[in-house]
Design a protein around this motif. Structure first.
Motif, PDB file in Angstrom:
ATOM      1  N   LEU A 132      49.836  45.734  30.326  1.00 51.04           N
ATOM      2  CA  LEU A 132      49.783  46.861  31.354  1.00 51.04           C
ATOM      3  C   LEU A 132      48.638  45.653  32.060  1.00 51.04           C
ATOM      4  CD1 LEU A 132      49.968  50.377  29.911  1.00 51.04           C
ATOM      5  CD2 LEU A 132      51.938  49.093  31.297  1.00 51.04           C
ATOM      6  N   GLY A 133      49.250  46.515  34.068  1.00 46.88           N
ATOM      7  CA  GLY A 133      48.006  46.414  34.515  1.00 46.88           C
ATOM      8  C   GLY A 133      46.887  47.747  34.912  1.00 46.88           C
ATOM      9  N   ILE A 134      46.235  48.135  35.659  1.00 48.84           N
ATOM     10  CA  ILE A 134      45.481  49.369  35.622  1.00 48.84           C
ATOM     11  C   ILE A 134      45.258  49.036  37.468  1.00 48.84           C
ATOM     12  CG2 ILE A 134      43.441  48.724  35.063  1.00 48.84           C
ATOM     13  CD1 ILE A 134      43.287  51.601  34.511  1.00 48.84           C
ATOM     14  N   GLY A 138      43.667  54.547  39.419  1.00 46.08           N
ATOM     15  CA  GLY A 138      44.288  54.476  37.305  1.00 46.08           C
ATOM     16  C   GLY A 138      45.768  54.277  37.297  1.00 46.08           C
ATOM     17  N   HIS A 139      46.581  54.242  38.721  1.00 44.71           N
ATOM     18  CA  HIS A 139      47.502  54.194  38.139  1.00 44.71           C
ATOM     19  C   HIS A 139      48.316  53.121  37.361  1.00 44.71           C
ATOM     20  CE1 HIS A 139      49.463  51.188  41.591  1.00 44.71           C
ATOM     21  NE2 HIS A 139      48.552  50.525  40.208  1.00 44.71           N
ATOM     22  N   ILE A 140      49.964  53.277  36.389  1.00 48.85           N
ATOM     23  CA  ILE A 140      50.048  52.820  35.232  1.00 48.85           C
ATOM     24  C   ILE A 140      51.167  52.064  35.862  1.00 48.85           C
ATOM     25  CG2 ILE A 140      50.857  52.596  33.358  1.00 48.85           C
ATOM     26  CD1 ILE A 140      47.939  52.029  33.141  1.00 48.85           C
ATOM     27  N   GLY A 141      51.843  51.160  35.946  1.00 51.94           N
ATOM     28  CA  GLY A 141      53.296  50.665  36.738  1.00 51.94           C
ATOM     29  C   GLY A 141      53.371  51.180  37.533  1.00 51.94           C
ATOM     30  N   PHE A 142      53.680  51.900  37.974  1.00 51.89           N
ATOM     31  CA  PHE A 142      53.638  52.751  39.417  1.00 51.89           C
ATOM     32  C   PHE A 142      53.420  54.357  38.993  1.00 51.89           C
ATOM     33  CE2 PHE A 142      54.838  49.328  42.693  1.00 51.89           C
ATOM     34  CZ  PHE A 142      53.992  49.048  42.962  1.00 51.89           C
ATOM     35  N   ARG A 168      47.350  42.651  50.159  1.00 57.03           N
ATOM     36  CA  ARG A 168      46.584  41.630  50.578  1.00 57.03           C
ATOM     37  C   ARG A 168      47.673  40.205  50.166  1.00 57.03           C
ATOM     38  NH1 ARG A 168      46.373  43.960  45.687  1.00 57.03           N
ATOM     39  NH2 ARG A 168      45.571  42.300  43.642  1.00 57.03           N
ATOM     40  N   PHE A 169      49.787  40.901  49.454  1.00 59.14           N
ATOM     41  CA  PHE A 169      50.154  39.825  49.728  1.00 59.14           C
ATOM     42  C   PHE A 169      51.162  39.966  50.566  1.00 59.14           C
ATOM     43  CE2 PHE A 169      49.149  42.210  44.829  1.00 59.14           C
ATOM     44  CZ  PHE A 169      48.374  40.813  44.770  1.00 59.14           C
ATOM     45  N   PHE A 170      51.066  40.890  51.424  1.00 53.43           N
ATOM     46  CA  PHE A 170      51.756  41.055  52.362  1.00 53.43           C
ATOM     47  C   PHE A 170      51.366  40.487  53.747  1.00 53.43           C
ATOM     48  CE2 PHE A 170      53.439  43.865  49.166  1.00 53.43           C
ATOM     49  CZ  PHE A 170      55.346  43.707  49.316  1.00 53.43           C
TER      50      PHE A 170
HETATM   51  P1  PGA Z   1      46.665  44.124  40.232  1.00 54.01           P
HETATM   52  O1  PGA Z   1      47.269  45.308  40.098  1.00 54.01           O
HETATM   53  O2  PGA Z   1      47.274  43.394  38.946  1.00 54.01           O
HETATM   54  O3  PGA Z   1      47.187  42.974  41.397  1.00 54.01           O
HETATM   55  O4  PGA Z   1      45.260  44.315  40.763  1.00 54.01           O
HETATM   56  C1  PGA Z   1      47.785  46.134  38.785  1.00 54.01           C
HETATM   57  C2  PGA Z   1      48.397  47.504  39.339  1.00 54.01           C
HETATM   58  O5  PGA Z   1      48.264  48.199  40.625  1.00 54.01           O
HETATM   59  O6  PGA Z   1      48.247  48.256  38.189  1.00 54.01           O
END
Ligand code: PGA
Length: 264
Positions: A132-134, A138-142, A168-170
């Motif tokens: 997981l990222g975050i 505090g969202h996890i996944g979406f 930032r990716f678009f």
């Molecule tokens: P990030 O996104 O790795 O690009 O910071 C994480 C997320 O939004 O779950």
């Protein structure tokens, strides 16, 4: 229970995470691996690709399940998470195409897509290790902050802060999809083991809440406190609000970096 491991920097975080994954890929056959996208795990994928290129890893028996995808983007769209996964990981390793699962961003029948994704995870026997990222919120996944959290795969309206963060990716903010399909928080919590990665000071507040905040739906990552086997590898910037304060509490133990050697 959360085990928090502080890494020196982004590279160190990625290396420590790859050690854990390499150990699981070697030991658990077949391995059902839940995967995340975003900038955080790019370094982890790079490490795994290098290990594979050096002949140290085999993905023949690895099955993957991605957390989410933008609604409206095809796998050929460079901003889709499917494209991301092939670019950073799948096209460089020997994973079988039929073992890759990513929720589609374009579909005719929403319920069928949801049911099929859930069924694929069940049929595989559940997720062994979920990466997981975050989000800074505090969202996890979406799974976005809100009054409630969903158990199963579902469609979500993205929060304005998420749209802004991901812009930032678009090329411009208006191109960021407003909706996504995501694995639900319930399914994520069913994973046998969870590895959350966090890098950068913009994640510090969310990370502090994750490990010592009140468990609540307005910060979805706090739910991880009640999972029995969560490891967080965070770099110094992401953990600066908590590193010197947490030693041991009911929910979180701070592990020294050396303990990670056991995964090596
Ligand atoms: P990030 O996104 O790795 O690009 O910071 C994480 C997320 O939004 O779950």
């Amino acid at each position: 229970m959360i085990q928090l491991i502080i890494a020196n920097n982004y590279e160190d975080m990625s290396k420590k995470a790859s050690k854990l994954l390499i150990s699981r890929i070697k030991d658990t056959i077949p391995l059902n691996l839940g995967l995340a996208t975003g900038s955080t795990p790019v370094g982890l994928y790079k490490e795994l690709v290098t290990e594979y290129a050096n002949g140290n890893l085999d993905f023949e028996h690895t099955r993957t399940f991605n957390l989410d995808e933008y609604i409206g983007l095809s796998p050929y769209n460079p901003n889709s998470y499917s494209y991301y996964m092939w670019k950073h990981f799948f096209s460089h390793i020997n994973i079988r195409k039929e073992n890759i699962h990513i929720p589609p961003g374009i579909f005719a029948n929403e319920q069928k897509v949801i049911d099929d994704y859930e069924e694929a995870i069940v049929q595989a026997g559940g997720i062994d290790l979920q990466v997981l990222g975050i989000g800074a919120n505090g969202h996890i996944g979406f799974n976005e902050p809100g009054e409630s959290l969903s158990v199963s795969t579902h469609i979500v309206e993205l929060k304005s802060e998420t749209i802004k963060a991901n812009s930032r990716f678009f090329e411009n903010k208006d191109e960021v999809p407003k909706k996504a399909i995501t694995m639900g928080m319930g399914k994520i919590m069913e994973a046998k083991e969870i590895l959350l990665l966090a890098s950068g000071k913009e994640k510090a507040k969310a990370l502090a809440q994750t490990v010592k905040g009140i468990v609540e739906t307005h910060c979805p990552s706090t739910i991880l406190q009640i999972h029995p086997n969560v490891k967080i590898i965070a770099d110094k910037e992401a953990s600066f609000l908590i590193a010197d304060r947490i030693r041991a509490s009911n929910n979180c133990i701070l592990f020294s970096s050396d303990r990670m050697e056991q995964y090596g």
